[in-house]
Design a protein around this motif. Sequence first.
Motif, PDB file in Angstrom:
ATOM      1  N   GLU A  11       0.824  -1.204   0.000  1.00  0.00           N
ATOM      2  CA  GLU A  11       0.000   0.000   0.000  1.00  0.00           C
ATOM      3  C   GLU A  11       0.860   1.256   0.000  1.00  0.00           C
ATOM      4  O   GLU A  11       0.568   2.228  -0.706  1.00  0.00           O
ATOM      5  CB  GLU A  11      -0.938  -0.003   1.215  1.00  0.00           C
ATOM      6  CG  GLU A  11      -1.910   1.166   1.248  1.00  0.00           C
ATOM      7  CD  GLU A  11      -2.751   1.297  -0.028  1.00  0.00           C
ATOM      8  OE1 GLU A  11      -3.034   2.453  -0.424  1.00  0.00           O
ATOM      9  OE2 GLU A  11      -3.102   0.259  -0.617  1.00  0.00           O
ATOM     10  N   ARG A  14       2.367   1.669  -3.416  1.00  0.00           N
ATOM     11  CA  ARG A  14       1.341   2.104  -4.363  1.00  0.00           C
ATOM     12  C   ARG A  14       1.077   3.608  -4.225  1.00  0.00           C
ATOM     13  O   ARG A  14       0.994   4.336  -5.226  1.00  0.00           O
ATOM     14  CB  ARG A  14       0.054   1.309  -4.120  1.00  0.00           C
ATOM     15  CG  ARG A  14      -1.043   1.582  -5.141  1.00  0.00           C
ATOM     16  CD  ARG A  14      -2.318   0.848  -4.776  1.00  0.00           C
ATOM     17  NE  ARG A  14      -2.196  -0.595  -4.892  1.00  0.00           N
ATOM     18  CZ  ARG A  14      -2.362  -1.454  -3.898  1.00  0.00           C
ATOM     19  NH1 ARG A  14      -2.622  -1.014  -2.670  1.00  0.00           N
ATOM     20  NH2 ARG A  14      -2.249  -2.746  -4.097  1.00  0.00           N
ATOM     21  N   GLN A  15       0.955   4.073  -2.994  1.00  0.00           N
ATOM     22  CA  GLN A  15       0.674   5.491  -2.757  1.00  0.00           C
ATOM     23  C   GLN A  15       1.811   6.380  -3.241  1.00  0.00           C
ATOM     24  O   GLN A  15       1.575   7.431  -3.864  1.00  0.00           O
ATOM     25  CB  GLN A  15       0.418   5.721  -1.270  1.00  0.00           C
ATOM     26  CG  GLN A  15      -0.897   5.157  -0.774  1.00  0.00           C
ATOM     27  CD  GLN A  15      -1.116   5.374   0.717  1.00  0.00           C
ATOM     28  OE1 GLN A  15      -0.378   6.124   1.364  1.00  0.00           O
ATOM     29  NE2 GLN A  15      -2.117   4.714   1.274  1.00  0.00           N
ATOM     30  N   GLU A  16       3.047   5.971  -2.970  1.00  0.00           N
ATOM     31  CA  GLU A  16       4.185   6.776  -3.411  1.00  0.00           C
ATOM     32  C   GLU A  16       4.274   6.817  -4.930  1.00  0.00           C
ATOM     33  O   GLU A  16       4.577   7.864  -5.518  1.00  0.00           O
ATOM     34  CB  GLU A  16       5.475   6.224  -2.808  1.00  0.00           C
ATOM     35  CG  GLU A  16       5.607   6.473  -1.314  1.00  0.00           C
ATOM     36  CD  GLU A  16       6.993   6.144  -0.790  1.00  0.00           C
ATOM     37  OE1 GLU A  16       7.938   6.034  -1.609  1.00  0.00           O
ATOM     38  OE2 GLU A  16       7.134   6.001   0.439  1.00  0.00           O
ATOM     39  N   ALA A  17       4.004   5.696  -5.573  1.00  0.00           N
ATOM     40  CA  ALA A  17       4.088   5.643  -7.036  1.00  0.00           C
ATOM     41  C   ALA A  17       3.038   6.535  -7.687  1.00  0.00           C
ATOM     42  O   ALA A  17       3.279   7.126  -8.750  1.00  0.00           O
ATOM     43  CB  ALA A  17       3.935   4.199  -7.506  1.00  0.00           C
ATOM     44  N   GLU A  18       1.884   6.622  -7.063  1.00  0.00           N
ATOM     45  CA  GLU A  18       0.808   7.453  -7.617  1.00  0.00           C
ATOM     46  C   GLU A  18       1.188   8.928  -7.667  1.00  0.00           C
ATOM     47  O   GLU A  18       0.613   9.700  -8.442  1.00  0.00           O
ATOM     48  CB  GLU A  18      -0.468   7.266  -6.792  1.00  0.00           C
ATOM     49  CG  GLU A  18      -1.150   5.917  -7.021  1.00  0.00           C
ATOM     50  CD  GLU A  18      -2.305   5.676  -6.071  1.00  0.00           C
ATOM     51  OE1 GLU A  18      -2.506   6.507  -5.147  1.00  0.00           O
ATOM     52  OE2 GLU A  18      -3.007   4.661  -6.247  1.00  0.00           O
ATOM     53  N   GLN A  19       2.166   9.346  -6.847  1.00  0.00           N
ATOM     54  CA  GLN A  19       2.586  10.749  -6.814  1.00  0.00           C
ATOM     55  C   GLN A  19       3.621  11.074  -7.886  1.00  0.00           C
ATOM     56  O   GLN A  19       3.984  12.234  -8.070  1.00  0.00           O
ATOM     57  CB  GLN A  19       3.175  11.075  -5.427  1.00  0.00           C
ATOM     58  CG  GLN A  19       2.277  10.748  -4.242  1.00  0.00           C
ATOM     59  CD  GLN A  19       0.922  11.410  -4.332  1.00  0.00           C
ATOM     60  OE1 GLN A  19       0.834  12.617  -4.596  1.00  0.00           O
ATOM     61  NE2 GLN A  19      -0.141  10.635  -4.133  1.00  0.00           N
ATOM     62  N   ASP A  20       4.107  10.039  -8.570  1.00  0.00           N
ATOM     63  CA  ASP A  20       5.172  10.223  -9.557  1.00  0.00           C
ATOM     64  C   ASP A  20       4.719   9.729 -10.926  1.00  0.00           C
ATOM     65  O   ASP A  20       4.602   8.521 -11.155  1.00  0.00           O
ATOM     66  CB  ASP A  20       6.416   9.450  -9.107  1.00  0.00           C
ATOM     67  CG  ASP A  20       7.601   9.635 -10.057  1.00  0.00           C
ATOM     68  OD1 ASP A  20       7.458  10.338 -11.077  1.00  0.00           O
ATOM     69  OD2 ASP A  20       8.678   9.065  -9.772  1.00  0.00           O
ATOM     70  N   PRO A  21       4.468  10.650 -11.876  1.00  0.00           N
ATOM     71  CA  PRO A  21       3.985  10.242 -13.206  1.00  0.00           C
ATOM     72  C   PRO A  21       5.003   9.418 -13.993  1.00  0.00           C
ATOM     73  O   PRO A  21       4.644   8.761 -14.978  1.00  0.00           O
ATOM     74  CB  PRO A  21       3.697  11.576 -13.898  1.00  0.00           C
ATOM     75  CG  PRO A  21       4.551  12.568 -13.179  1.00  0.00           C
ATOM     76  CD  PRO A  21       4.608  12.108 -11.764  1.00  0.00           C
ATOM     77  N   ASP A  51       1.823  -4.143  -9.224  1.00  0.00           N
ATOM     78  CA  ASP A  51       0.894  -4.431  -8.129  1.00  0.00           C
ATOM     79  C   ASP A  51       0.604  -5.924  -8.039  1.00  0.00           C
ATOM     80  O   ASP A  51      -0.221  -6.455  -8.782  1.00  0.00           O
ATOM     81  CB  ASP A  51      -0.402  -3.645  -8.361  1.00  0.00           C
ATOM     82  CG  ASP A  51      -1.310  -3.627  -7.150  1.00  0.00           C
ATOM     83  OD1 ASP A  51      -1.171  -4.527  -6.302  1.00  0.00           O
ATOM     84  OD2 ASP A  51      -2.142  -2.715  -7.054  1.00  0.00           O
ATOM     85  N   HIS A  64       6.088   3.480 -12.538  1.00  0.00           N
ATOM     86  CA  HIS A  64       5.120   2.405 -12.771  1.00  0.00           C
ATOM     87  C   HIS A  64       5.157   1.459 -11.573  1.00  0.00           C
ATOM     88  O   HIS A  64       6.210   0.912 -11.233  1.00  0.00           O
ATOM     89  CB  HIS A  64       5.483   1.633 -14.043  1.00  0.00           C
ATOM     90  CG  HIS A  64       4.628   0.426 -14.289  1.00  0.00           C
ATOM     91  ND1 HIS A  64       3.289   0.506 -14.592  1.00  0.00           N
ATOM     92  CD2 HIS A  64       4.938  -0.901 -14.263  1.00  0.00           C
ATOM     93  CE1 HIS A  64       2.797  -0.718 -14.757  1.00  0.00           C
ATOM     94  NE2 HIS A  64       3.775  -1.590 -14.552  1.00  0.00           N
TER      95      HIS A  64
END
Length: 442
Positions: A218, A221-228, A234, A231
């Motif tokens: 989790e 996943r959260q950290e990756a969502e902040q970086d376009p 999961d 990838h």
Amino acid sequence: MKNERKCELFQQYPQLKEIANKGTVLWENTNWMENPETRLFTMAEVEDAENTLQRFSSYLKVAFPELVESDGLIESTIQEIPAMKKALEQKYGVSIPGHLLLKCDHALPISGSIKARGGIYEVLKHAERLAMASGRLKVEDDYALLATEAFQSFFQQYTIAVGSTGNLGLSIGIMGKKLGFNVVVHMSSDAKEWKKALLREKGATVIEYEADYSVAVEQGRQEAEQDPMCHFIDDENSKDLFAGYAVAAKRLKDQLEKTNITIHEEQPLFVYLPCGVGGGPGGVAYGLREIFGEHVHIFFAEPVASPCMTIGLMTGLHDAISVEDIGLDNKTEADGLAVGRASKFVGKVMETYISGCYTVSDQELFTSLGLAMDSEALFLEPSANAGMFGAIRLLQKDSSYFEKHNLVSHLSQATHLVWATGGSMVPATMRAAYLAKSRELD
């Protein structure tokens, strides 16, 4: 989960209370269907994975010279283990009908575990997607181009992240760094130190957590969502991982046929797969059932402290129930299987695909580890030994599985396949420690 709800579940599912007490159980799936159907996944996605891996074969031969002999194919052999069969029979007082085979994913090239298939496939597919979108690669190109400095520089702009108990992180880290990606692996408290050290040696960034696998995933996943430019792979929800694992089933069919084993009504196949969050065994199980239909009988094996897929399937709650909810601590030496909450995606697909699940104690895992070394000179890490107990559970427990499925008269022609999920990369010092522990517990 409130105590009232837990008591209700214990009453509704009597085996759940035995599981909560760390009993070794065999759970049979009453939702198993002869012709399962799922709209969550298709064999077309498996075909796509196989084709993608074939396109990458020329690159893989350049990047990993050990793959030259296999023409860029990342695959393991199967072998009969008659001495281990005899050792198990003597130790547990059973007679295993038919043949006992080992699927040697512990020796898969590059990262030495079942994760070398799905994990590496998703990294490769992501690389292909980026390279094609940039105009640097076309499907008809020789993918050996990806080994050049130009592509290394291109991929260095991007990051791949993953949450892992160990083996998935190794496959992502080794493959991702080889291509040139930045790699971040979020590791749970159960991950072994040698796996963290190896990842750092390969150049990956390792972030450690005191919490278990679910928290590591989790957070990642959260950290990756902040970086376009990042990838996130999961393990709980990725269809690409699932497809990569499922490719193994098609290859297994060819391997069995080359050893004169054809699977049909009178020659059934039993497959025993160690299970953590479910992606690896789920992908394999999906492919096997699509290929062999009702003639393959698949069981997932989990530690008594971490039977997340068992309780998710048993109750139909999937990721809405964790092992902690029923009082288990999720602490096991089988680090790759130390998962408290199963994948909802995989659980839903598996509802009608697998025949059942069983649990094993850590002591049993170490007993098997010692037996495998003594009988076959074969080293498997503790989690990979979980598959050795499938036939034993079916023969030891008060199971009428063989009778229910009209298998009794065909058992002498049966093939029992243990999926060995990891072990070849374990350092010598750790191997010695594991073997010493197996002697102590014997």
